[in-house]
Design an enzyme around this catalytic site. Sequence first.
Site, PDB file in Angstrom:
ATOM      1  N   PHE A   1      87.194  21.513  43.429  1.00  0.00           N
ATOM      2  CA  PHE A   1      87.633  22.203  42.220  1.00  0.00           C
ATOM      3  C   PHE A   1      87.296  21.443  40.934  1.00  0.00           C
ATOM      4  CE2 PHE A   1      91.245  23.151  39.265  1.00  0.00           C
ATOM      5  CZ  PHE A   1      90.966  24.497  39.038  1.00  0.00           C
ATOM      6  N   TYR A   2      87.123  20.135  41.052  1.00  0.00           N
ATOM      7  CA  TYR A   2      86.897  19.332  39.858  1.00  0.00           C
ATOM      8  C   TYR A   2      85.582  19.707  39.182  1.00  0.00           C
ATOM      9  CZ  TYR A   2      90.654  16.250  41.535  1.00  0.00           C
ATOM     10  OH  TYR A   2      91.856  15.742  41.974  1.00  0.00           O
TER      11      TYR A   2
END
Length: 369
Positions: A62-63
């Site tokens: 997700f980063y």
Amino acid sequence: MSLDHYYLLGRSGLRVSRLALGTMNFGTGGFHAAYGKTEEEARPIFRRYLEAGGNFIDTADFYTAGESETILGNLIAEAKVRDRVVLTTKFTNSVDPGDPNAGGNGRKHMIRAVEASLRRLRTDYIDLFLLHTWDRITPVEEVMRTFDDLTRAGKIRYAGLSDVPSWYAARAQTLAEAHSLVPVVSLQLPYSLVDRTIEPEHITMGQSLGLGITAWSPLGGGFLTGKYRHADQGLAGEGRLSGGGSAGHPWTDREWQLLATLESVADKLDRTMAQVAVNWVATQPGVASAIIGASSTDQLGANMAALDFELPAELRAKLDEASSVPPRSVYRMFTPDYQSWLVSPGVKVGDKPAGYAPAVRNWVSGSRG
């Protein structure tokens, strides 16, 4: 500074640095664009961590919308250190809004997430694969069976959890033990002087069931660096918290007094407030490693120096007192004061005497080996 002392992660044989490198700011996409770093900017930070002996790298699919993994994959391949580093990534958050199976902790998404992370990271295995956040609905049995299958398939080496209730982690580990599935060895949670919420349950649970706590946000989102000051509207200072990162957080007099105590302790030790705050977290019971991030090599170097000194007992006690929050509800019954009054009045009862389980270390004082 040096990070070349390694310890076992939870109840496993995996050796990791006491300070992990957080790479949430590697990349300029997604929710982290405002403070993200390009690959060229991230490279010296990554290299500096390796040069200091660090081996524990943390990221998530997700980063920066997947860019963090992509940049890490490139940097690891470039430095030829894939076997040397302990590479951690996480899954849960959606990678395709609108698709109900593109997020959460179900088997379909777990397998999809592993395959996508492997491609971005340019590797054929992940050392530590973490469930990022409890989704509240996926059966824990399904998660643990999938962790086991992914390990047997060679796609991951170890399994872990992040940001879950303590009962959920305890149930997951108990299922693994009862059914001879791959156990959970790591539990990633927020922990700092300004947020000790995990202490009543998570810490003791981790110690009892073999989950090494990896603490994220040991600086309380930057609050404990000392760069913020009390203002009429909450706080003032340059950083994420003043830019909306603390929206809705009611900064209290207790927290500002804690900051003053931290500053006093740092002055006595001739250290920065950030170094003292990280040292406190990394040396707390149950904590295997603290995750530190950096926007520059100088900042990283300063953060890594957090373990170059010992926090004296009397100064730790001051920090403990300033940051403590009285336990509420049933938790107050599990305190020494309460139990010495009702459970064991008039006697001194302890778990084990000092020295019962001395530390095992494979180095002698003054050596690097």
